[in-house]
Design a protein around this motif. Structure first.
Motif, short mmCIF file in Angstrom:
data_model
loop_
_atom_site.label_atom_id
_atom_site.label_comp_id
_atom_site.label_asym_id
_atom_site.label_seq_id
_atom_site.Cartn_x
_atom_site.Cartn_y
_atom_site.Cartn_z
N SER A 16 -3.68 6.53 -8.21
CA SER A 16 -3.69 5.17 -7.66
C SER A 16 -2.29 4.58 -7.60
O SER A 16 -1.92 3.91 -6.63
N GLU A 69 -2.62 5.73 -3.42
CA GLU A 69 -3.43 4.52 -3.29
C GLU A 69 -4.82 4.82 -3.83
O GLU A 69 -5.17 5.97 -4.09
N TRP A 70 -5.64 3.79 -3.97
CA TRP A 70 -6.94 3.96 -4.62
C TRP A 70 -7.87 4.89 -3.85
O TRP A 70 -8.70 5.57 -4.44
#
Length: 296
Positions: free
Chosen positions: A144, A148-149
């Motif tokens: 993350s 990114e998530w």
């Protein structure tokens, strides 16, 4: 290579999603029906490994178990090795009697006795589950922050997919699950996330140098990124696979289940990195594109 450039990995992923869902359901059914064949590491009792200089059969050893009052011991006999598992802890007297009687049948036999009490067995099982959970949380946080998530969700789904299928295979084949198996699962997670991150890094790099205005642009980007990294992923997995395979064939009994778990996990890991993780990221990312387009 031309076949890589023309292959639509995103389109093919729906077939692999279906395959993975079927395998997962089969794994859930298998675990519900059979459970896992826990070793003495996770069950209270004693496990006696006997290295033999000549073959002995279970029928030759069963009378010895009756003599010491441990008829419930389960005997697994091989060519030069025998394992006896006792559901209850073997006392010192019974341990000595067992060894003395077996030595009468094979005077060069050697013994390795592992004993676990109920509380220790519960603690080991609990720690094993925590280790897998903490490893997964650490990966989510790292991916993350680094990416990114959406990458994190795709990666962790692929990792849990790999770990669960390895566990399901061990359940189906009634293979013994011990501490080395847990080590193997964590190692598989490490190799799998390595392959996945390589592809994700290329996706992120390609995102920087191109504009993805439509869903098809995003599909082309994922397909291109996988095509650019697929041979590296295959070569990496194949190299470790060959080493693990020969460890399974030629290694000692103590690392056989570790090697087998690695062999199975590496195959699932390479498969999920290409056909599960990256297309799943695409599915999450395309939703964002659709929401942005509607808002505009």
């Amino acid at each position: 290579m031309s076949f890589k450039k023309n292959l639509d990995y995103v389109h093919l992923s729906k077939y692999f999603y279906t395959t993975s869902i079927v395998l997962t359901i089969a794994g859930i059914i298998c675990l519900s029906l059979f459970g896992l064949n826990y070793s003495v590491d996770f069950k209270a009792g004693s496990n006696v490994d006997i290295s033999l200089s000549k073959p002995l059969t279970a029928d030759q050893v069963k009378p010895i178990l009756k003599q010491i009052g441990a008829e419930d011991g389960v005997i697994s006999a091989g060519k030069d090795r025998m394992t006896i598992r006792f559901p209850a802890t073997l006392s010192e007297d019974n341990d000595k009697k067992l060894k003395d009687e077996v030595l009468k049948l094979d005077d060069k036999a050697s013994f390795e006795v592992n004993t676990v009490d109920p509380e220790m067995a519960k603690e080991l099982a609990r720690n094993a589950m925590w280790s897998v959970l903490f490893a997964s949380i650490g990966i989510i946080i790292y991916v993350s922050i680094r990416f990114e998530w959406r990458f994190a969700i795709a990666a962790i789904v692929a990792l849990l997919h790999d770990a669960f299928l390895v566990i399901s295979v061990f359940s189906l084949l009634r293979l013994e699950v011990d501490l080395t198996f847990i080590t193997a699962v964590l190692t598989i997670i490490g190799y799998s996330i390595n392959d996945t991150i390589v592809i994700f890094d290329r996706i992120r790099e390609n995102l920087r140098f191109g504009k993805q205005k439509t869903r098809q642009d995003l599909i082309n980007l994922v397909n291109q990124s996988i095509a650019q990294t697929i041979m590296r992923s295959i070569y990496t997995a194949l190299t470790v696979f060959v080493a693990a395979f020969f460890l399974f064939l030629l290694g000692g009994e103590s690392i056989r289940m570790f090697s087998l778990a690695m062999v199975i996990g590496l195959l699932f890991g390479a498969y999920s990195s290409i056909f599960i993780a990256s297309p799943l990221w695409f599915a999450l990312k395309s939703r964002q594109k659709n929401k942005t387009a509607k808002a505009a």
